[in-house]
Structure formats: C-alpha cells, structure tokens
Design a protein around this motif. Structure first.
Motif, PDB file in Angstrom:
ATOM      1  N   ALA A   3      11.372  -3.356  13.868  1.00 46.49           N
ATOM      2  CA  ALA A   3      11.968  -2.168  14.201  1.00 46.49           C
ATOM      3  C   ALA A   3      12.158  -0.631  13.775  1.00 46.49           C
ATOM      4  O   ALA A   3      12.312  -0.944  12.934  1.00 46.49           O
ATOM      5  CB  ALA A   3      13.516  -2.906  14.816  1.00 46.49           C
ATOM      6  N   MET A  15       6.992  -1.030  29.321  1.00 45.98           N
ATOM      7  CA  MET A  15       8.053  -0.025  28.160  1.00 45.98           C
ATOM      8  C   MET A  15       8.427   1.042  28.762  1.00 45.98           C
ATOM      9  O   MET A  15       7.274   1.556  28.566  1.00 45.98           O
ATOM     10  CB  MET A  15       8.044   0.079  26.674  1.00 45.98           C
ATOM     11  CG  MET A  15       9.158   0.109  25.825  1.00 45.98           C
ATOM     12  SD  MET A  15       8.968   1.926  26.137  1.00 45.98           S
ATOM     13  CE  MET A  15       9.991   1.928  24.094  1.00 45.98           C
ATOM     14  N   ILE A  16      10.028   1.418  29.623  1.00 45.13           N
ATOM     15  CA  ILE A  16      10.083   2.546  29.972  1.00 45.13           C
ATOM     16  C   ILE A  16      11.090   3.294  28.867  1.00 45.13           C
ATOM     17  O   ILE A  16      12.804   2.810  28.778  1.00 45.13           O
ATOM     18  CB  ILE A  16      10.281   2.630  32.012  1.00 45.13           C
ATOM     19  CG1 ILE A  16      10.144   4.362  31.786  1.00 45.13           C
ATOM     20  CG2 ILE A  16      11.700   2.331  31.594  1.00 45.13           C
ATOM     21  CD1 ILE A  16       8.818   4.924  32.317  1.00 45.13           C
ATOM     22  N   ARG A  21      14.827   4.769  27.166  1.00 47.70           N
ATOM     23  CA  ARG A  21      15.543   5.262  27.664  1.00 47.70           C
ATOM     24  C   ARG A  21      16.865   6.009  26.927  1.00 47.70           C
ATOM     25  O   ARG A  21      16.384   5.974  25.565  1.00 47.70           O
ATOM     26  CB  ARG A  21      16.631   3.619  28.021  1.00 47.70           C
ATOM     27  CG  ARG A  21      15.618   2.220  28.948  1.00 47.70           C
ATOM     28  CD  ARG A  21      16.400   1.493  29.261  1.00 47.70           C
ATOM     29  NE  ARG A  21      16.107   0.526  30.029  1.00 47.70           N
ATOM     30  CZ  ARG A  21      15.842  -0.577  29.718  1.00 47.70           C
ATOM     31  NH1 ARG A  21      15.369  -0.909  28.680  1.00 47.70           N
ATOM     32  NH2 ARG A  21      14.707  -0.991  30.485  1.00 47.70           N
ATOM     33  N   HIS A  81      18.876   5.707  24.751  1.00 50.92           N
ATOM     34  CA  HIS A  81      18.695   5.032  23.241  1.00 50.92           C
ATOM     35  C   HIS A  81      17.442   5.356  22.353  1.00 50.92           C
ATOM     36  O   HIS A  81      17.191   4.561  21.220  1.00 50.92           O
ATOM     37  CB  HIS A  81      19.194   3.266  23.822  1.00 50.92           C
ATOM     38  CG  HIS A  81      20.877   3.141  23.601  1.00 50.92           C
ATOM     39  ND1 HIS A  81      21.153   2.847  24.604  1.00 50.92           N
ATOM     40  CD2 HIS A  81      21.714   3.761  23.012  1.00 50.92           C
ATOM     41  CE1 HIS A  81      22.331   2.788  24.219  1.00 50.92           C
ATOM     42  NE2 HIS A  81      22.714   3.396  23.433  1.00 50.92           N
ATOM     43  N   ASP A  82      16.586   5.071  22.566  1.00 47.19           N
ATOM     44  CA  ASP A  82      15.243   4.990  22.690  1.00 47.19           C
ATOM     45  C   ASP A  82      15.341   6.594  21.753  1.00 47.19           C
ATOM     46  O   ASP A  82      14.033   6.219  20.972  1.00 47.19           O
ATOM     47  CB  ASP A  82      14.027   4.657  22.869  1.00 47.19           C
ATOM     48  CG  ASP A  82      14.358   3.073  24.148  1.00 47.19           C
ATOM     49  OD1 ASP A  82      14.195   2.315  22.569  1.00 47.19           O
ATOM     50  OD2 ASP A  82      14.180   2.825  24.823  1.00 47.19           O
ATOM     51  N   PRO A 118       7.379  -3.631  17.606  1.00 38.24           N
ATOM     52  CA  PRO A 118       8.111  -4.196  15.882  1.00 38.24           C
ATOM     53  C   PRO A 118       7.177  -4.537  15.477  1.00 38.24           C
ATOM     54  O   PRO A 118       6.569  -5.037  14.911  1.00 38.24           O
ATOM     55  CB  PRO A 118       8.864  -4.255  16.695  1.00 38.24           C
ATOM     56  CG  PRO A 118       9.489  -3.599  18.147  1.00 38.24           C
ATOM     57  CD  PRO A 118       8.676  -2.674  18.724  1.00 38.24           C
ATOM     58  N   PHE A 156      16.626  -9.679  18.943  1.00 42.59           N
ATOM     59  CA  PHE A 156      15.496  -9.398  19.405  1.00 42.59           C
ATOM     60  C   PHE A 156      15.158  -8.532  20.247  1.00 42.59           C
ATOM     61  O   PHE A 156      14.266  -9.782  20.794  1.00 42.59           O
ATOM     62  CB  PHE A 156      14.931  -9.380  17.857  1.00 42.59           C
ATOM     63  CG  PHE A 156      13.831  -7.613  17.231  1.00 42.59           C
ATOM     64  CD1 PHE A 156      14.711  -7.039  16.316  1.00 42.59           C
ATOM     65  CD2 PHE A 156      12.514  -7.717  17.749  1.00 42.59           C
ATOM     66  CE1 PHE A 156      13.769  -6.195  15.914  1.00 42.59           C
ATOM     67  CE2 PHE A 156      11.715  -7.085  17.866  1.00 42.59           C
ATOM     68  CZ  PHE A 156      12.697  -6.432  15.944  1.00 42.59           C
ATOM     69  N   ILE A 157      14.857  -7.374  20.152  1.00 37.08           N
ATOM     70  CA  ILE A 157      13.943  -7.082  21.516  1.00 37.08           C
ATOM     71  C   ILE A 157      12.697  -5.457  21.424  1.00 37.08           C
ATOM     72  O   ILE A 157      13.530  -4.716  20.524  1.00 37.08           O
ATOM     73  CB  ILE A 157      14.904  -6.470  22.743  1.00 37.08           C
ATOM     74  CG1 ILE A 157      15.513  -5.702  22.765  1.00 37.08           C
ATOM     75  CG2 ILE A 157      15.653  -8.028  23.562  1.00 37.08           C
ATOM     76  CD1 ILE A 157      16.642  -5.285  23.260  1.00 37.08           C
ATOM     77  N   PRO A 158      12.009  -5.612  22.298  1.00 40.32           N
ATOM     78  CA  PRO A 158      11.092  -4.642  21.922  1.00 40.32           C
ATOM     79  C   PRO A 158      11.761  -3.354  21.488  1.00 40.32           C
ATOM     80  O   PRO A 158      10.895  -2.506  21.778  1.00 40.32           O
ATOM     81  CB  PRO A 158       9.716  -4.699  23.119  1.00 40.32           C
ATOM     82  CG  PRO A 158       9.827  -6.332  23.545  1.00 40.32           C
ATOM     83  CD  PRO A 158      11.517  -6.500  23.453  1.00 40.32           C
ATOM     84  N   ARG A 159      13.656  -2.794  22.442  1.00 39.16           N
ATOM     85  CA  ARG A 159      14.141  -2.002  22.395  1.00 39.16           C
ATOM     86  C   ARG A 159      15.197  -2.307  22.173  1.00 39.16           C
ATOM     87  O   ARG A 159      15.276  -3.498  21.906  1.00 39.16           O
ATOM     88  CB  ARG A 159      13.258  -1.457  23.667  1.00 39.16           C
ATOM     89  CG  ARG A 159      13.246  -1.869  24.442  1.00 39.16           C
ATOM     90  CD  ARG A 159      12.526  -0.818  26.291  1.00 39.16           C
ATOM     91  NE  ARG A 159      12.704  -1.739  27.331  1.00 39.16           N
ATOM     92  CZ  ARG A 159      12.060  -1.230  28.679  1.00 39.16           C
ATOM     93  NH1 ARG A 159      11.224  -0.386  28.397  1.00 39.16           N
ATOM     94  NH2 ARG A 159      12.285  -2.324  29.739  1.00 39.16           N
ATOM     95  N   THR A 160      15.826  -1.286  23.270  1.00 42.87           N
ATOM     96  CA  THR A 160      17.466  -1.724  22.659  1.00 42.87           C
ATOM     97  C   THR A 160      18.509  -2.384  23.778  1.00 42.87           C
ATOM     98  O   THR A 160      19.427  -2.973  23.075  1.00 42.87           O
ATOM     99  CB  THR A 160      18.028  -0.329  22.461  1.00 42.87           C
ATOM    100  OG1 THR A 160      17.644   0.633  23.925  1.00 42.87           O
ATOM    101  CG2 THR A 160      17.045   0.440  21.744  1.00 42.87           C
ATOM    102  N   GLU A 161      18.134  -2.174  25.069  1.00 41.45           N
ATOM    103  CA  GLU A 161      18.942  -3.410  25.616  1.00 41.45           C
ATOM    104  C   GLU A 161      18.519  -3.675  27.571  1.00 41.45           C
ATOM    105  O   GLU A 161      16.850  -2.823  27.247  1.00 41.45           O
ATOM    106  CB  GLU A 161      19.709  -2.409  26.671  1.00 41.45           C
ATOM    107  CG  GLU A 161      19.572  -0.671  27.192  1.00 41.45           C
ATOM    108  CD  GLU A 161      20.369   0.476  26.776  1.00 41.45           C
ATOM    109  OE1 GLU A 161      21.760  -0.428  27.896  1.00 41.45           O
ATOM    110  OE2 GLU A 161      20.963   1.407  26.977  1.00 41.45           O
ATOM    111  N   ASP A 193      16.649  -5.704  28.315  1.00 39.07           N
ATOM    112  CA  ASP A 193      15.252  -6.686  28.400  1.00 39.07           C
ATOM    113  C   ASP A 193      15.573  -7.875  27.695  1.00 39.07           C
ATOM    114  O   ASP A 193      16.892  -8.167  27.110  1.00 39.07           O
ATOM    115  CB  ASP A 193      14.292  -5.695  27.324  1.00 39.07           C
ATOM    116  CG  ASP A 193      13.047  -5.829  27.548  1.00 39.07           C
ATOM    117  OD1 ASP A 193      12.680  -6.332  28.032  1.00 39.07           O
ATOM    118  OD2 ASP A 193      12.322  -4.728  26.381  1.00 39.07           O
ATOM    119  N   PHE A 229       4.697 -13.940  14.481  1.00 39.03           N
ATOM    120  CA  PHE A 229       6.746 -12.591  15.144  1.00 39.03           C
ATOM    121  C   PHE A 229       7.870 -13.628  15.261  1.00 39.03           C
ATOM    122  O   PHE A 229       8.768 -12.891  14.041  1.00 39.03           O
ATOM    123  CB  PHE A 229       5.961 -11.279  15.465  1.00 39.03           C
ATOM    124  CG  PHE A 229       7.170 -10.843  15.691  1.00 39.03           C
ATOM    125  CD1 PHE A 229       7.151  -9.623  14.762  1.00 39.03           C
ATOM    126  CD2 PHE A 229       6.786 -10.183  17.234  1.00 39.03           C
ATOM    127  CE1 PHE A 229       8.529  -8.592  14.847  1.00 39.03           C
ATOM    128  CE2 PHE A 229       8.218  -9.528  17.300  1.00 39.03           C
ATOM    129  CZ  PHE A 229       8.695  -8.209  15.924  1.00 39.03           C
TER     130      PHE A 229
END
Lengths: 771, 284
Positions: free
Chosen positions: A633, A692-693, A695, A697-698, A755, B179-184, B186, B261
């Motif tokens: 991550a 993936m777009i 947001r 938080h990113d 990740p 665990f996700i590729p990004r934050t929320e 998803d 992974f």
C-alpha cells in the motif's frame, strides 16, 4: 497585473453546482428524437451482414441506419490528413475513421448501427433486436504483438502495423557521445493507456435550422476545429454549419475533434426533419472516447564521469489504436520537452505510431509532454542511482542557467525565459527536503519505506510550436449597462468565464456582474482556439487584452465626438472617458448609448492575437510517499510544486488547475490504466468498478508556490497553466516510489504503481537477495 | 414487472414462491443490476414494509437486526457500535455515504458476492440468520448461507428476516479490515474479520476468524481461531494465525491482485485485525 476588484470566487460555480448548467443533456426542444448506437462487440471482425428488420418494427423507432445508408447519402469517413511516411517511406495510409463501420470493425465499441427513436429507452431496446453477422478476425491486442513478425494486420495496406515514422537528430553524433561517456543509462518503460473520464460524458444534439443550416450543440472543446470537418463531410460551406458548445464538463483533449456520433446526429436530423440527440452512457465512454497516452519508451542518457549530460536518445512507440488522424501525432508535436531544463549537447529521437485493435488514441492533458518529461526525469534518477550522486545535485549540475536565455535546446524548442534553479531551491525549501532523511528514518521505525521523487517539467504552451494558433474575441458595450465578451477560447469547467470576466471588469472599470461571458458559438467570431495546449490565458486572455485595447480606442473616438475633442486628448480611467485637463467626461455606457444612436453596430470592438512564438511553463515537483512493505500500500504524504507559469492572472484558479493536473498525473502513476485482454482485445477495465479514478483520499494537500518569470510573448506575461500539474507528476511520483524501494535494490517500477505491483517488486527483490 | 410491498412475512413468502421474484431491500445492488440488464425480475418484493426487517432490538441474549436495516442506522444505534464495532465498521464500508442510507446486511449477504464487506464481519461476530419460508421459520449461521458466487442456501420463497448477533462477552472485541487497491467504495481484495474473548487474566477463551474475497465464498477459518484460543494473543499466536489464514485462502487471479499477493496480504491483514480486536477486548 494588479487586482483592483476583490475576487469573490468563481462566477459559474453557483450555476454549475445547482443544476442550472447548460449541458447538451439539459436542452429541451420540441419533437426531440433520441439516438442510440449499436456498437461492435468484437475488436476485429468482418461484417457479413446486418439485419435491421426487427429493430425497424420496434415501438417508437424512427430510423435504423447503417454504413450502407451513409454511403448512399454520400457521407464519407472522418478525415486523416497525416502526411508522414510509413516504414517503407511511402506516405501514411489514410486509415480514416468511418462514421459507421461498413465491412469491418476494428475495435470493441465501434459504431455499427444508428437507431433513432422517440425515447432513449426505445432506441436502446430496438438496438437489442439488430442482428449483426460477424466473422471474427485475429486481433492485434497491443503494441508488442502488433510488431511481432506474422502479426495480423489492422489495415491490410499496412502489413507491419506501423502507421507512421518520424525522426529527428543525428544518431551518429549520439553514438559518438555515448562511446565516449563514462555512464550510459537506459530506460525501457510504458506510459500506460488511460481515459479522460470527463464528468460530463460526450453528447451532441443535431438539428437543421430554418435556413437549412446544420446546427450542432456539442460537448466539445474545439467548436472551430469541428466546423470544417462537419462541413466537409456534409459537403457544404462552413457558413452552413453552426457549432454551439454550452457548458462543457471536462474535456482534457479527449473532446478536441469531431466524433462519429457528432456526424450521426446531424445526418439523422437531416433525414428525419427533427432534432436528434445522442448522450454517451458511461460504459460507452470507456469504450469509445478517444484514449490517452499509451507510449512505449526506450531511452538512453549518456553522462561523463562528473555527471554532465553528453547526449540523449529516445524511441517512442505510440499505440494509436486503429485509426489515424492528426490527433494521433501528439507525441511528436510536444516531444521537445525531452530536453528538459538541462543542457544536452545532442538529442536524437524517433516516434512511431502503431496500429492495434484498440480505440484510437488522442491528446490527453499534456499530450506528449508528460511522456517526454517522464523519459528525461526517470533517466536522470537512474543515472544518479548508478553514479551514487544525489538526484537533486545531478539535476543542478546540468541546468540551463537564466543567463543562457533565450536557449536553443537543439531539439525543436527555444526557451524564451525561465529560472530553473530558483524552482528547485524553492521546492526544496517548501518540501523541507533537508528534513527528508529524518522523516525517512522515522518511517523506517514504523516499518515503512519512505521515498522522495523530484521532477523538473517544462512544457510548450500556446502552440503548436511551428505556428501558434490564432485566437479571436469581441466586446460589445451596451447602453443597458452591460459588457458582453465573446471569446474564441473556452471554459470546459476550469474557470475561464471568471478569469476573463475579471479581466474585462478591471480594465473597463465596471463591476464584474455587468460582464456577460459568451463562448463556443461559431456564428459570433471568425475563429477561435477553443480549449487546449494550456493556451486559454496566454493566448485567449492576451487576445481579450488586445480587444480591450481596441474597445477603449473605439470609445475614445466616440467620446471625442461627444466632447467635441480629438481622440488623442481623451483619457480613459475607471469607466470614464475624460477630456484631459478638464472635468468633462462621459461614462462607458453613455458612449454606448451615443454609438447605438449613431450606427447599427453600436459600441463594439474586436481583436485577434496570434502569438509570435510559444511559451514554456516550467517548475519543480517534489513527491513524498510512504509504502507499507507488507501490503504494498502506498500513501502520498506530501506533494510540493514550485511552478513558473509567468504572470499569474487569478491565483485561485491557477492553483486549481495545478491541483487538478497533479491529481490526474498522480492517478495515472498509482492506479489508472486501461487494460485490454491480450487475446481478444476486449476492454477489461471498462467501468469505474475496474478502472481506478482518484478520489480526495488518494491525494494529500498540495503545496503550491508560483514563481513569476513573465514571458514577453504576450502582453499579460502569462505562460499557461492547464497542463503544468500533469506534466511533472507522472515522473515525480514514480521517482518517489523508486526512491522508497531503492534500499531493497529495486531500480524501477512500471506505472501504475499499484499495491500488488509494489508488493510483487518487493517479493522479487527479497527472493533475489536470498538466492 | 410487478412491485409488491407486503407487510407480513407470510405475504412476502407467498409472493417469493412465485416465478421470477426477487427480494428488494435497499436496492443498492439489485437496482443497479436491473438498470444494466443483468437481472430482470418479474416481481419485486419489497420487504421493507415488514416491521421485523427494519428494526434493531436488544435483549440479554444480544441483538436482533432486521435484514433491511441500513448501514447508517447500524452506525446510529446507541450501543451496537460499542458492542460490535468491527461488524458496524464492516457494514459501513459498503459504498458511499449515499449508499449507506440504503444498503443492508441482508442485501449485502444475498447479493452473493464473495467480496461483500459486511459478511466476514457478521461471521466473526457469530451472526445467525432467521429465515422465513413457506414451511415456516428456520435459522442458519451466516457462514453457511452463501455457497458460491450468486448462489445461496435459500430455497424458493425463503428470505432472511433478521440476524441474531450474540451478546458481547465480558472481555470481548471484534474488528474488520479490508485491503483494496485504494481507499473507499471499492471491492475488497482481501477482507478479514476477527472476534475474540478473553478471560480475566487476558487469555483468549473464544475466537472467530473470517475472510472475504479470497475464495468462492466468505470463509470461517477454524484453524485461525484455534491459533488464538488458549494464548495471550502474543506474537507466536499471531504468527500461527497468519499461517492458518494463508492456508485457508483459495483466491482467484484477477486484475485486482494475483493469487500470491492476496494470500500474503490476507495473513498480514489477519494479524492486524486480531491486534485491533485484542485491544478492544482488553478495554472492556
């Protein structure tokens, strides 16, 4: 420019944020019919036959049309116009994009059948009744298989799938430099394929007006670019075509040309005698919006033992998808940026356009600039790592100093001004580079890997380089107390309406709410640049400044008449024309009233501006990231930019542009990627579930400082800002990831640094160490 | 298509026994699938008119949570987040704020996705579903309901009315991490739920470990629980938990993450989840 009027926020926001925008989907017209297109489900296939009988009989259906109907009406394909040679030296095959595929489809999502019905739902339901008999062909799924021997050909006329080749620079000179170099580093990397994901999807509404003209309301960033294309296809004079762009919700280069659907709505409107609208569904957007980037880079940098750069060679293979047009050449026009902000004695580069069975690619925010910057900035980091020199120091050693301006890079571009060391020292201070090692140690205590990445982007703006495009604007001052501005550049959401309105209000001494801003109507101006190439302020704004000069000059003439004086004796300030040395004055709007009585034109003025040359916004990006090595991550913990965009006209809007640009570049570096299946060339990331777009938080808060080194190319001193954030952020982010992973012996990671990919790189490095 | 909103369990089961009927709770999955033409039911049976599906009740034996209670309502409940924070956090990971106003535990489970966030949370908490059907009512542990993607252990006419969550043990805590590729908003690459109870001396007396998104169905990992029970949940126990979880994973390869992974991250995540659950158990 001094701000004499307090800035109170974006004028257009209340309208746009409360649903009162005028997007294509918002238009309400009597007898409006709705279009739906049946799209190819194969990436490569022959069309044996199309059966439309059932669809034609479906409820509410007004028309079901195919490529054969288009041909019968004499409407051809969208133009190509590329003059470059193919690999055999012959002129590029004119691989034109059809409006509706006829005998062959070349990508998943290509328009095959047009259905027009009373409602969208009826059109879509009828679409399911269309029977298309396909004969599937082997697909060319990507660049590598496209170039393999014996690969299927996307175009029979181009058996090696190489659409065009372009070269510049002397290879022998580079070879000599490399032979004498202490170090040569090489970067082989792929800048991923992405899509614009504009908030407002594409859409168009076509109608035939009372004069029989073709009128299209389109979600486009280039009305004046679209008009000749449509006029050509319908075989009418340009005066018989009117393009209207209302509010546009994002474009990013993707909306810069005419699309098949634009032609279809006009054609259907003509055939049916009714207005016809098409609005893209999001899933259609993923498939059928022109894609961006997808450039394979193979580049080398030669340096002497002290780290002085001796030469650069770059080869760029662009996956242009299946059709060719001027929009396929973005990597060439902006490639000059590979020279970076450095003295490089010899540069040689080549670009090839490669056909694949994917959607056609086109300019996408930066359009070759981020790729060029990525190449040079990654190479410098690789060299620094190899030579064990601090990447910041290695950059400093090679910078072009301000005293060398104007500086000819020897590879297309001639920089007019820039203080590159100032950008770097400013960024180092703002990013607290001095404290980085302490932060890295603190992260390590928590089991995290921290990295800092630097990039020094420089990008051409207000081009094209060879001959910058011209912009037009006009102003009408009315006796009702308003000033109307028509601009040839246009807002696609970034706040041009506000920026321009303030320019007018400040200069004419009126309050900003008296300014009416009008854009995107081809009837109102002789031409216009639309949106693109970071030129709205530097070219469009400078054009408005000229039009304002002309307005005041015209006003002085009329005021002189009113005050019975000579124009030369009239002074203009604070909205008043005053006879010098007296208290006799008339207001701007009294002048308008006088002019309206005297002639039909009233108080109007026009202006045009073709910049003598391009500008070069430049800056320094520093990206700081932290990686959790157990999961891969990644968190972006700091992002710092010092950007020289010349004179800043509106600081809030300029920062907003940089924010958005960084978000777009960072997102590509860490997550965004269009993935096509390696066998079938089906798009496997065709929705927001899979694509993936970024947001909020990113992304971290972005620290921005502008350093104003005004350009003399235009009267405002502005260099342009639209692409600045994106151009540096791909390289800065990937450099940061590689820096974080460098203690493990990892020298490079491909974008997107997801990740899983980071985790895999760490695993591989650990296994290699153990072995 | 017909829309029905019965007010009794009996009326609902009668409607659901018919051809092409689907249960509508929050609709955050079903309506999207209907819009994109994945599903086209003949009858939509909205269960939100049935009182029992819409309320949370608490007694000495624990909580009864209606199958159509929304994520936002779970969060707003005065004591549920204190007793079962992991379960509520898992449910609150479904979608955005807007979706939270509609989505439900019943819907998240019956949508039949192996990656559903609230399901490992419920399994760890020991949730048991109350299922109504034409032949009456039965109960089934949540881990036994989903059999495979989109395949449930419910028969024609059956639907989940509510979930029974036991009372929190004296020294009990739960947690959920994904665990996700990004934050929320998803889909989880790996999701892990852990609930455990301690005795007065801090020794683990009971544990439940669950995983999502690493197999064709959400898993209850018995060996993971065994690794913790009887220990102080120290590093050695956590290492055993990590190994047990990795052994239980049977993920697929897709663009969100490779098999290796997912397996590796599942172990890491289980350890981290257990540590949070342990901390919570020690605090009460």
């Amino acid at each position: 420019m001094t701000e004499t009027i307090a800035y109170t926020g974006r004028i257009e926001d209340e309208r746009l944020a409360t649903g009162r925008g005028r997007y294509v989907a918002d238009l309400r017209l009597p007898r409006l019919a709705h279009a739906f297109t049946v799209r190819s489900v194969y990436s490569h296939a022959k069309i044996r036959s199309i059966d439309t009988a059932a669809a034609k009989a479906a409820p509410g259906v007004l028309a079901v049309l195919t490529g054969a109907d288009l041909a019968a009406d004499g409407i051809g394909d969208l133009p190509c116009g590329v003059e470059l040679p193919k690999s055999d030296g012959q002129k590029a095959h004119q691989a034109k994009r059809p409006v509706l595929a006829r005998d062959r489809v070349r990508f998943v999502g290509e328009c095959v059948v047009l259905i027009v019905a009373e409602s969208v739902e009826q059109a879509e339901a009828a679409g399911e009744l269309v029977e298309i008999d396909y004969e599937p062909l082997d697909a060319v799924a990507d660049v590598e298989p496209a170039l393999a021997s014996g690969a299927p050909a996307v175009w029979d006329e181009v058996p090696d799938n190489i659409a065009y080749v372009w070269k510049k620079g002397d290879n022998d000179t580079f070879e000599k430099a490399a032979a004498g170099a202490a170090h040569v580093v090489r970067l082989t990397s792929h800048v991923s394929r992405v899509t614009a994901c504009s908030m407002e999807p594409r859409g168009a509404l076509g109608l035939i007006d009372d004069e029989g003209r073709y009128v299209i309301h389109a979600s486009t960033q280039g009305p004046f670019n679209m008009r000749p294309t449509l006029a050509g296809l319908f075989k009418v004079d340009q005066s018989k075509v009117r393009i209207l762009a209302g509010d546009v919700g994002g474009s990013f280069g993707m909306k810069s040309g005419a699309y098949p659907e634009d032609v279809l709505v006009l054609w259907a409107a003509k055939r049916l005698g009714r207005p016809v609208r098409w609005i893209s569904e999001r899933r259609e957007s993923f498939l059928s919006d022109d894609h961006g980037r997808d450039v394979h880079i193979d580049a080398e940098l030669a340096l002497d033992k002290d780290g002085k750069i001796l030469g650069l060679r770059g080869k760029f293979d662009v996956n242009i998808g299946c059709y060719l047009s001027g929009r396929s050449l973005f990597m060439i026009g902006n490639l000059g940026g590979i020279a970076g902000v450095y003295r490089i004695p010899t540069i040689v580069a080549s670009v090839r356009g490669i056909f694949t069975n994917q959607q056609t690619s086109a300019p996408y925010r930066g359009a070759g600039r981020p790729e060029a910057t990525y190449a040079i900035e990654r190479l410098i980091d690789l060299a620094a790592r190899k030579m064990k020199i601090d990447p910041y120091q290695l950059r400093l050693r090679n910078l072009v100093p301000p005293t060398a301006m104007p500086y000819d890079t020897g590879f297309t571009f001639v920089y007019d001004c820039g203080e590159f060391e100032g950008n770097m020292t400013g960024a180092a201070e703002l990013a607290d580079q001095a404290g980085f090692e302490a932060r890295r140690a603190e992260s390590a205590k928590r089991g995290k890997l921290r990295g800092l990445g630097i990039a020094n982007p420089i990008e051409v703006a207000g081009g094209p380089f060879a001959k910058p495009g011209k912009d037009y604007s006009s102003i009408r001052v009315s006796s009702d107390g308003t000033v109307t501005l028509n601009t040839g550049v246009m807002s696609v959401g970034q706040g041009i309406e506000t920026m321009m309105s303030y320019l007018v209000a400040e200069r004419l001494g009126v309050s900003v709410d008296k300014v009416r801003y009008v854009q995107g109507d081809t009837d109102l101006l002789p031409g216009g640049r639309g949106n693109g190439g970071s030129s709205s302020t530097g070219v469009g704004g400078a054009c408005v400044a000229i039009t304002l000069d002309n307005t005041i000059a015209k006003g002085r003439e009329i005021a002189a008449d009113m005050l019975e004086a000579k124009p030369d004796d009239i002074e203009f300030a604070d909205g008043h024309f005053r006879l010098g040395g007296t208290n006799r004055a008339v207001t701007l709007f009294e002048v308008a009233e006088h002019a309206e009585k005297a002639n039909d034109d009233g108080f109007t003025a026009a202006g045009e501006f073709q910049p003598p040359s391009v500008t070069y916004p430049n800056g320094c990006h520093m990206c700081e990231i932290e990686i959790d090595p157990d999961t891969g991550a990644l968190e972006i913990v700091r992002y710092t930019i010092v950007e020289d965009i010349g004179t800043v006209i509106n600081p809030t809007l300029a920062r907003g542009q940089i924010h958005g640009g960084v978000a777009q570049g960072v997102a590509q570096a860490i997550g965004e990627k269009l993935i096509y299946d390696a066998e079938s060339a089906q798009l496997s990331t065709g929705s927001f579930m899979d694509y993936m777009i970024p947001r909020a938080h990113d992304l971290p808060n972005i620290n921005i400082r502008t350093r104003e080194v005004p350009t003399k190319v235009n009267s405002l001193g502005a260099k342009g800002v639209g692409e600045a954030g994106t151009v540096g952020s791909l390289a800065a982010t990937i450099n940061a990831v590689c820096d974080a992973l460098s203690p493990l012996g990892i020298t490079h990671i491909e974008m997107p640094a997801t990740p899983a990919r980071i985790w895999q790189a760490i695993e591989n490095a650990r296994e290699a160490k153990a072995a | 298509m017909r829309y029905e909103k019965p007010t009794t369990v009996e009326a609902a089961t009668a409607l659901l026994a018919g051809q092409g009927a689907r249960v509508l709770a929050g609709g955050t999955d079903l309506l999207v699938q209907m819009r994109s033409r994945v599903l086209s039911p003949d009858v939509l049976v909205d269960i939100k008119g049935i009182d029992a599906t819409r309320k949370i009740t608490k007694d000495a034996s624990g909580y009864t949570i209606g199958a159509a209670v929304t994520g936002a309502e779970l969060k707003e409940h005065p004591t549920l987040s204190k007793d079962w924070p992991g379960l509520v956090e898992a449910a609150n990971l479904i979608g955005s704020t807007q979706v939270q106003g509609r989505c439900s535990l019943g819907g998240n489970l019956c949508n039949g996705s192996p990656a559903a966030d609230s399901v490992p949370g419920m399994i760890a908490a020991g949730a048991v579903a109350t299922i109504a059907g034409p032949k009456g009512t039965r109960t089934l542990p949540v881990e036994d309901i989903m059999l495979a993607p989109r395949k449930l252990a419910l028969t024609a006419g059956e639907f989940i009315v509510s979930f029974k969550i036991p009372a929190r043990p004296a020294h009990g805590g739960d947690a959920y991490l994904r665990f996700i590729p990004r934050t929320e908003m998803d889909i989880a690459v790996v999701g892990c739920g852990v609930a455990l109870a301690l005795d007065a001396g801090g020794t683990c007396t009971a544990a439940r470990v669950s995983l999502g998104a690493v197999a064709a169905r959400p898993l209850l990992v018995e060996d993971g629980a065994k690794a913790l029970i009887g220990t102080k949940v120290d590093d050695a126990a956590l290492a055993k938990l990590e190994a047990a979880v990795r052994a239980a994973c049977k993920p697929i390869d897709d663009k969100r993450g490779t098999v290796e992974f997912r397996i590796d991250v599942a172990g890491t995540l289980a350890k981290r989840t257990a540590k949070i659950a342990l901390e919570r158990a020690r605090k009460v």
